[in-house]
Write an enzyme that holds these catalytic residues in place. Structure first.
Site, PDB file in Angstrom:
ATOM      1  N   GLU A 275       0.830  -1.215   0.000  1.00  0.00           N
ATOM      2  CA  GLU A 275       0.000   0.000   0.000  1.00  0.00           C
ATOM      3  C   GLU A 275       0.863   1.264   0.000  1.00  0.00           C
ATOM      4  O   GLU A 275       0.554   2.238  -0.682  1.00  0.00           O
ATOM      5  CB  GLU A 275      -0.954   0.019   1.205  1.00  0.00           C
ATOM      6  CG  GLU A 275      -1.961  -1.119   1.255  1.00  0.00           C
ATOM      7  CD  GLU A 275      -2.856  -1.180   0.023  1.00  0.00           C
ATOM      8  OE1 GLU A 275      -3.187  -0.119  -0.521  1.00  0.00           O
ATOM      9  OE2 GLU A 275      -3.199  -2.295  -0.398  1.00  0.00           O
ATOM     10  N   ASP A 356       3.785  -4.138  -5.756  1.00  0.00           N
ATOM     11  CA  ASP A 356       4.336  -5.421  -5.296  1.00  0.00           C
ATOM     12  C   ASP A 356       5.865  -5.356  -5.310  1.00  0.00           C
ATOM     13  O   ASP A 356       6.526  -5.767  -4.347  1.00  0.00           O
ATOM     14  CB  ASP A 356       3.887  -6.573  -6.208  1.00  0.00           C
ATOM     15  CG  ASP A 356       2.448  -7.015  -5.923  1.00  0.00           C
ATOM     16  OD1 ASP A 356       1.916  -6.637  -4.864  1.00  0.00           O
ATOM     17  OD2 ASP A 356       1.880  -7.745  -6.763  1.00  0.00           O
TER      18      ASP A 356
HETATM   19 ZN   LIG Z   1      -2.511  -2.371  -4.618  1.00  0.00          ZN
END
Ligand SMILES: [Zn+2]
Length: 412
Positions: A275, A356
């Site tokens: 996030e 990621d």
């Molecule tokens: Zn995301």
């Protein structure tokens, strides 16, 4: 036959057919044997359940659409909008209040018709698969709060737009663009503090190993934030998630209580690192700027169709009005909206890979990231093998197996 009517019917029927084709392809694309990657995370029985869940949801979605598409078409062809307009005009109010009554009636009736469907989805389908934790009281309160917010915020926004189009002529679209942008930014600032607490409780995370690990990670990344909160998502569903809200120093991390229950500290920090990656890679800023730009485009095109006689004839209207112009424009804009939405999901999938990668390179625990993703997919009974066309049209996140493959290729 009226060219606008032909165009609008073609869009309604075309998008209905497209949905059916995509959903059928998606169901046919299901693989009965469990992907190797997930062995140990899914037992055969649970994987079967996940597939039944997908099929049942798909079937329900298609039934709903099969009812509502002809209903919408019949309403247009039978001049339903004109009846509602006559009713709204019978109160003899000014153009802005009349517009609010007209739109309010249509919105209210359409939402009322949708309630049984939403109740079935929650209390029958979600219940059957063990997700539902919503009580009837929460369900009803959610609807009422939703209506109140729509009436309040929607009412203000719609009045502002109508006022500019009524009073300012050629440049109305530009003023509307400016005003709506200011309102949107304001709302996203106050949402975490004023709107979201209406629906959920946000409690600061207690001192714990998890809190220490999150703060330590945030410190190494020099990431400023207002705090870490848990949200009582479990009052509606056992599905889990995490997200950030707010801007700048007011950013807060929100973890679903259902997520904390199921994941280890390393996995939770991986989810948060992902996030934070969205902020660090400026994904949030880019999405806001793109949304502002497309809002401007929409208002400009909208301004070209105000009080268009042929468009009003398509809806069998006796009187033209700005408020109905805005509504009918929505039907014309649907294909452009679809193209923009596909472009938006493409960008979003790219951002997910980047976030990621950020999480893995900074937190440096790719295995924890991968198990976190696997647990999320299993808990939410996500489709592990969606059809590529379904992904292309509507997936904001890449399919989980592709994300795992990409993470394996990152070195930290
Ligand atoms: Zn995301």
């Amino acid at each position: 036959m009226n060219a606008y009517l032909v165009f609008i019917l073609a869009i309604l029927i075309g998008s209905y057919i497209l949905d059916i084709v995509v959903e059928i392809l998606n169901i046919r694309h299901l693989k009965t044997e469990l992907p190797e990657e997930f062995s140990g995370y899914y037992d055969a029985e649970k994987y079967q359940t996940a597939q039944r869940y997908l099929k049942e949801n798909t079937r329900f979605g298609l039934i709903t659409e099969t009812l509502f598409t002809p209903l919408t078409i019949a309403f247009i062809l039978l001049g339903g909008f004109n009846y509602v307009d006559a009713l709204a005009r019978s109160f003899n109010l000014g153009p802005i209040p009349t517009g609010l009554v007209f739109t309010g009636i249509l919105l209210f009736v359409s939402q009322l018709i949708h309630i049984p469907f939403s109740a079935y989805a929650t209390f029958v389908i979600e219940e059957k698969y063990g997700f539902n934790r919503t009580t009837v009281k929460t369900f009803i309160l959610d609807i009422l709060k939703g209506w109140l917010l729509t009436a309040l915020i929607g009412g203000i926004v719609f009045s502002v737009i109508l006022w500019f189009f009524e009073k300012t002529g050629t440049w109305a679209w530009l003023y509307c663009w400016g005003a709506v942008t200011v309102i949107q930014l304001f709302l996203s600032f106050i949402a975490p503090v004023v709107i979201m607490p209406l629906f959920n409780k946000f409690i600061p995370l207690k001192e714990s190993e998890l809190k220490a690990a999150i703060e330590e990670y945030a410190r190494t990344q020099a990431f400023k934030m207002k705090g870490v909160f848990t949200m009582d998502a479990s009052k509606r569903s056992s599905k889990s998630n995490a997200f950030f809200t707010g801007f700048g120093r007011f950013r807060r991390i929100v973890l679903f209580d259902t997520l904390i229950e199921k994941q280890t500290v390393d996995e939770l920090v991986s989810v948060l690192a992902h996030e934070m990656g969205h902020y660090r890679k400026k994904h949030i800023l880019k999405s806001v700027l793109i949304s502002i730009a497309t809002t401007g485009l929409m208002f400009f095109i909208m301004s070209l169709f105000i009080n268009n006689k042929a468009l009003f004839a398509a809806f069998r209207m006796e009187h033209t009005s700005i408020y109905a112009s805005l509504l009918f424009f929505g039907f014309l804009y649907a294909p452009i909206e679809m193209v923009l939405s596909i472009a938006g999901t493409m960008l979003s999938r790219k951002h997910e890979y980047e976030a990621d990668a950020y999480a893995v390179t900074t937190h440096c625990k790719p295995d924890a990231m991968i198990t976190a993703l696997k647990k999320l997919s299993v808990d939410n009974l996500s489709n592990l093998t969606p059809h590529p066309l379904k992904v292309f049209l509507s997936y904001s996140h890449p399919p989980v197996l592709e994300r795992i493959k990409a993470i394996r290729h990152i070195s930290c």
